[in-house]
Design a protein around this motif. Sequence first.
Motif, PDB file in Angstrom:
ATOM      1  N   PHE A  87       0.829  -1.196   0.000  1.00 31.89           N
ATOM      2  CA  PHE A  87       0.000   0.000   0.000  1.00 31.89           C
ATOM      3  C   PHE A  87       0.870   1.256   0.000  1.00 31.89           C
ATOM      4  O   PHE A  87       2.043   1.210   0.355  1.00 31.89           O
ATOM      5  CB  PHE A  87      -0.952  -0.020   1.197  1.00 31.89           C
ATOM      6  CG  PHE A  87      -1.972  -1.129   1.126  1.00 31.89           C
ATOM      7  CD1 PHE A  87      -3.233  -0.899   0.588  1.00 31.89           C
ATOM      8  CD2 PHE A  87      -1.654  -2.407   1.558  1.00 31.89           C
ATOM      9  CE1 PHE A  87      -4.161  -1.921   0.498  1.00 31.89           C
ATOM     10  CE2 PHE A  87      -2.575  -3.443   1.471  1.00 31.89           C
ATOM     11  CZ  PHE A  87      -3.830  -3.201   0.936  1.00 31.89           C
ATOM     12  N   VAL A  88       0.271   2.366  -0.398  1.00 34.23           N
ATOM     13  CA  VAL A  88       1.019   3.604  -0.560  1.00 34.23           C
ATOM     14  C   VAL A  88       1.730   4.001   0.728  1.00 34.23           C
ATOM     15  O   VAL A  88       2.919   4.340   0.724  1.00 34.23           O
ATOM     16  CB  VAL A  88       0.092   4.743  -1.035  1.00 34.23           C
ATOM     17  CG1 VAL A  88       0.816   6.084  -1.003  1.00 34.23           C
ATOM     18  CG2 VAL A  88      -0.414   4.446  -2.447  1.00 34.23           C
ATOM     19  N   SER A 142       3.607   8.871  10.651  1.00 35.24           N
ATOM     20  CA  SER A 142       2.219   9.118  11.030  1.00 35.24           C
ATOM     21  C   SER A 142       1.425   9.343   9.751  1.00 35.24           C
ATOM     22  O   SER A 142       1.978   9.675   8.698  1.00 35.24           O
ATOM     23  CB  SER A 142       2.123  10.352  11.933  1.00 35.24           C
ATOM     24  OG  SER A 142       2.421  11.519  11.201  1.00 35.24           O
ATOM     25  N   THR A 143       0.129   9.174   9.867  1.00 35.92           N
ATOM     26  CA  THR A 143      -0.720   9.414   8.700  1.00 35.92           C
ATOM     27  C   THR A 143      -0.586  10.848   8.221  1.00 35.92           C
ATOM     28  O   THR A 143      -0.536  11.113   7.013  1.00 35.92           O
ATOM     29  CB  THR A 143      -2.193   9.102   9.040  1.00 35.92           C
ATOM     30  OG1 THR A 143      -2.301   7.715   9.404  1.00 35.92           O
ATOM     31  CG2 THR A 143      -3.098   9.381   7.846  1.00 35.92           C
ATOM     32  N   LEU A 175       2.312  13.219   0.106  1.00 39.80           N
ATOM     33  CA  LEU A 175       1.409  12.983  -1.023  1.00 39.80           C
ATOM     34  C   LEU A 175       0.827  14.300  -1.536  1.00 39.80           C
ATOM     35  O   LEU A 175       0.708  14.515  -2.747  1.00 39.80           O
ATOM     36  CB  LEU A 175       0.289  12.033  -0.623  1.00 39.80           C
ATOM     37  CG  LEU A 175       0.697  10.578  -0.354  1.00 39.80           C
ATOM     38  CD1 LEU A 175      -0.487   9.782   0.163  1.00 39.80           C
ATOM     39  CD2 LEU A 175       1.265   9.937  -1.611  1.00 39.80           C
ATOM     40  N   SER A 176       0.496  15.191  -0.615  1.00 43.75           N
ATOM     41  CA  SER A 176      -0.042  16.494  -1.009  1.00 43.75           C
ATOM     42  C   SER A 176       0.982  17.296  -1.792  1.00 43.75           C
ATOM     43  O   SER A 176       0.638  18.036  -2.720  1.00 43.75           O
ATOM     44  CB  SER A 176      -0.485  17.281   0.226  1.00 43.75           C
ATOM     45  OG  SER A 176      -1.533  16.604   0.909  1.00 43.75           O
ATOM     46  N   ALA A 200      -4.439  13.137  -0.284  1.00 46.17           N
ATOM     47  CA  ALA A 200      -3.937  12.107   0.625  1.00 46.17           C
ATOM     48  C   ALA A 200      -5.020  11.133   1.079  1.00 46.17           C
ATOM     49  O   ALA A 200      -4.786   9.925   1.168  1.00 46.17           O
ATOM     50  CB  ALA A 200      -3.291  12.774   1.831  1.00 46.17           C
ATOM     51  N   VAL A 201      -6.220  11.643   1.353  1.00 47.98           N
ATOM     52  CA  VAL A 201      -7.305  10.783   1.840  1.00 47.98           C
ATOM     53  C   VAL A 201      -7.630   9.687   0.836  1.00 47.98           C
ATOM     54  O   VAL A 201      -7.938   8.548   1.189  1.00 47.98           O
ATOM     55  CB  VAL A 201      -8.563  11.635   2.135  1.00 47.98           C
ATOM     56  CG1 VAL A 201      -9.733  10.739   2.488  1.00 47.98           C
ATOM     57  CG2 VAL A 201      -8.290  12.622   3.262  1.00 47.98           C
TER      58      VAL A 201
END
Length: 244
Positions: free
Chosen positions: A98-99, A112-113, A120-121, A127-128
């Motif tokens: 997964f990413v 952390s998320t 990613l942003s 990101a979501v």
Amino acid sequence: MLELKNISFEIEDENDKKTREILQNVSLQVEDRSFVVITGPNGGGKSTLAKIIMGVENPTSGQIIYNGEDITNLDITERARRGIGFAFQQPVRFKGLFVKDLLQLAAGRKLSTDEACTYLSEVGLCAVDYIDRELNSSLSGGELKRIEIAMLMVRGVKISIFDEPEAGIDLWSFQNLIRVFEKLRDENQSSVIIISHQERILEIADKIVVIANGQVNGVGLKNEILPELLSNSSKFCRFYGREM
């Protein structure tokens, strides 16, 4: 600083068993915190040179010196440990990964998320929508390219090598990627090497290297090389095989 000294690369043609010379005595210096664009006609040896710098391919002859160390015989893993990163022209897909997993592998630690989403942003991905996506056929080539660039950012590499990063990228994302490249150089204090035909990437280069027929046909500052490439628009179109 990265220095290539008389790099040559040969392969054996599978059909006639004759030796084919892909690169011939290529010498090049990449200064710290510089933005170097390697350009030239298709089939000229640009991508092969990028792979040799990363250690994906080994030169037939010549030397690669990085920060005073001869890394010619080091494999791709050892070069990665020294801070060299590579983004492939066709990113690899990892089924079952997964990413967020991939970003954590690149970071070498738990993220952390919020941290993962920040990277990613940076490359223009919501990101979501992507943090828990599997790296499989559901992702486009352009999406994979952006995730791969996020990996280099999270690694904090000192030399980033991109092989035609603009391929499959839409206009908005392309403009965002330009900003990412500049951030890698200016904020991460990284040297950026890009293989590209894209004029907008050539325009932000510190140095442009022209490779054709396996040899360096020109090298210099952007204001020295780019006007020459653009001076004759019809020649430029033939050179790159595209329309202006």
